[in-house]
Design an enzyme around this catalytic site. Structure first.
Site, PDB file in Angstrom:
ATOM      1  N   ARG A  16       3.871   7.261  28.454  1.00  0.00           N
ATOM      2  CA  ARG A  16       4.125   6.189  27.092  1.00  0.00           C
ATOM      3  C   ARG A  16       4.771   6.903  26.012  1.00  0.00           C
ATOM      4  O   ARG A  16       4.602   8.250  25.705  1.00  0.00           O
ATOM      5  CB  ARG A  16       3.018   5.348  26.981  1.00  0.00           C
ATOM      6  CG  ARG A  16       1.691   6.126  26.666  1.00  0.00           C
ATOM      7  CD  ARG A  16       1.002   5.356  25.598  1.00  0.00           C
ATOM      8  NE  ARG A  16       1.586   5.346  24.343  1.00  0.00           N
ATOM      9  CZ  ARG A  16       1.647   6.020  23.475  1.00  0.00           C
ATOM     10  NH1 ARG A  16       1.039   7.336  23.777  1.00  0.00           N
ATOM     11  NH2 ARG A  16       2.298   5.956  22.366  1.00  0.00           N
ATOM     12  N   ALA A  18       8.257   6.761  23.245  1.00  0.00           N
ATOM     13  CA  ALA A  18       9.624   6.498  23.617  1.00  0.00           C
ATOM     14  C   ALA A  18      10.162   8.015  23.760  1.00  0.00           C
ATOM     15  O   ALA A  18      11.017   8.006  24.848  1.00  0.00           O
ATOM     16  CB  ALA A  18      10.409   5.949  22.413  1.00  0.00           C
ATOM     17  N   CYS A 127      -0.122   3.386  15.912  1.00  0.00           N
ATOM     18  CA  CYS A 127       0.427   3.594  17.182  1.00  0.00           C
ATOM     19  C   CYS A 127       0.258   5.108  17.420  1.00  0.00           C
ATOM     20  O   CYS A 127      -0.456   5.819  16.565  1.00  0.00           O
ATOM     21  CB  CYS A 127       1.752   3.329  17.806  1.00  0.00           C
ATOM     22  SG  CYS A 127       1.818   3.139  19.416  1.00  0.00           S
ATOM     23  N   ASP A 196      10.887   2.959  18.517  1.00  0.00           N
ATOM     24  CA  ASP A 196      11.362   2.853  20.073  1.00  0.00           C
ATOM     25  C   ASP A 196      12.627   2.505  20.058  1.00  0.00           C
ATOM     26  O   ASP A 196      13.370   2.810  21.210  1.00  0.00           O
ATOM     27  CB  ASP A 196      10.505   1.557  20.651  1.00  0.00           C
ATOM     28  CG  ASP A 196       9.333   1.974  21.222  1.00  0.00           C
ATOM     29  OD1 ASP A 196       8.296   1.996  20.244  1.00  0.00           O
ATOM     30  OD2 ASP A 196       9.086   2.755  22.292  1.00  0.00           O
ATOM     31  N   LYS A 232      17.165   7.363  19.776  1.00  0.00           N
ATOM     32  CA  LYS A 232      16.626   6.063  19.825  1.00  0.00           C
ATOM     33  C   LYS A 232      17.421   4.944  18.993  1.00  0.00           C
ATOM     34  O   LYS A 232      16.736   3.898  19.004  1.00  0.00           O
ATOM     35  CB  LYS A 232      15.117   6.387  19.230  1.00  0.00           C
ATOM     36  CG  LYS A 232      14.271   7.205  19.894  1.00  0.00           C
ATOM     37  CD  LYS A 232      12.978   7.285  19.366  1.00  0.00           C
ATOM     38  CE  LYS A 232      12.070   8.481  20.035  1.00  0.00           C
ATOM     39  NZ  LYS A 232      10.831   9.140  19.520  1.00  0.00           N
TER      40      LYS A 232
END
Ligand code: RUB
Length: 317
Positions: A16, A18, A127, A196, A232
């Protein structure tokens, strides 16, 4: 690792983030190419199987644009090759360059991002982003004294990975529940998150809750910066394409047996949200810090129009 195993691990989030998703997809395509090119296969079939493998990987998680960008970069130019051996050589070169460049990108982002962190700062993050964490680790290596507030990140608790990394590095870290962000924002001097996807209008898509943090940061006049590699950024958004927000299974939030007792409740589990450009001070890329309004230029200059996200129709007769 095989394409099927990689796809499964991306789906179930064993792989996990990006950047890691993109590198693992590139690695899986490279391994698969080597495997099938070593057998007895016609060029047309080789190309079909490589594109099908790319499509399987792209279909695993919909939001991180790093994934289709990585697949398209790895497949770039391969259809024009005249033999399986040449196509395989090019594909594996593309993949190893992509993986190498994406690691170098994190180092450059760390160098640039660390300049935004000063002695005495309190940095908030959300995150678990390699790009964002690299900025904090670099600032710490440079001897800067600062502390971090890291969120828990319901429902998958990626915040634990973040605090473990920061704590192991010796950075003083506070762990807070997601809903405590505004309560603590007055102590914070800088917010850094990863991303992301970045759209052509400079909006950033990142873990659910990022946009609330950006809103709180703006209210408190705290700078909000995003660390994100150029791969990204989303070329499809130049042509009116959208980024799908992944909605994951309700069981991540509540066990199915418990949810089954609630007759009138729908459990919603979006994994990402959109932070509009006006809440973002800078996006730190490996090419430099840019205001979000410059996203179009990043897409044009560094991803190029040939990345394949514009035209998904493949011409391989
Ligand atoms: C991960 C997440 C990260 C970005 C950037 O979400 O939102 O902030 O992917 O990460 P999930 P990185 O855990 O659902 O994949 O900087 O490591 O690429």
């Amino acid at each position: 690792m095989s394409v099927a195993d990689t796809a499964e691990k991306i789906k179930n989030m064993e792989i996990r983030g990006a950047g890691k998703i993109a590198r693992s997809a590139a690695g899986a395509l490279s391994d698969y190419s080597a495997e099938i090119a070593a057998g007895d296969i016609q060029l047309k079939d080789y190309l079909q199987r490589m594109h099908d493998a790319g499509d399987i990987l792209k279909g695993t998680r919909p939001t991180a644009v790093s994934l289709p960008n990585a697949v398209n970069i790895v497949l770039r130019g391969v259809d024009a090759e005249k033999s399986v051996a040449d196509a395989d050589t090019l594909l594996r070169k593309n993949a190893s360059e992509f993986i190498e460049n994406s690691k170098l990108a994190i180092q450059n982002i760390a160098d640039i991002g660390a300049r935004y962190i000063k002695d005495g700062d309190t940095v908030m993050t959300h995150c678990n982003s390699d790009a964002a964490i690299s900025c904090m680790l670099k600032a710490h290596e440079q001897g800067k004294e600062f502390e971090v507030f890291a969120t828990e990140v319901r429902p998958r608790n990626q915040g634990y990975l973040t605090i473990k990394t920061l704590s192991d590095a010796g950075i003083k870290t506070n762990f807070i529940v997601d809903s405590a962000v505004r309560y603590f924002m007055k102590k914070v001097s800088l917010v850094i998150t990863g991303c992301d996807a970045v759209t052509v209008n400079g909006a950033v898509i990142n873990k659910i809750g990022t946009s609330q943090i950006a809103l709180c940061a703006q209210e408190a006049r705290v700078p909000f910066i995003v660390a994100g590699e150029t791969y990204k950024f989303a070329p499809r958004t130049v042509m009116g394409g959208h980024i799908d927000i992944e909605e994951r299974d309700a069981s991540e939030i509540m066990p199915a047996e418990k949810a089954a007792l609630l007759k009138n409740v729908t459990i919603r589990n979006p994994a990402f949200d959109v932070t509009p450009a006006e809440y973002i001070d800078y996006i730190i890329t490996e090419k430099g810090a840019i205001p979000p309004a410059m996203a179009y230029l990043v897409i044009r200059e560094y991803l190029g129009w040939d990345i394949g996200e514009f035209d998904t129709i493949r011409n391989r007769s």
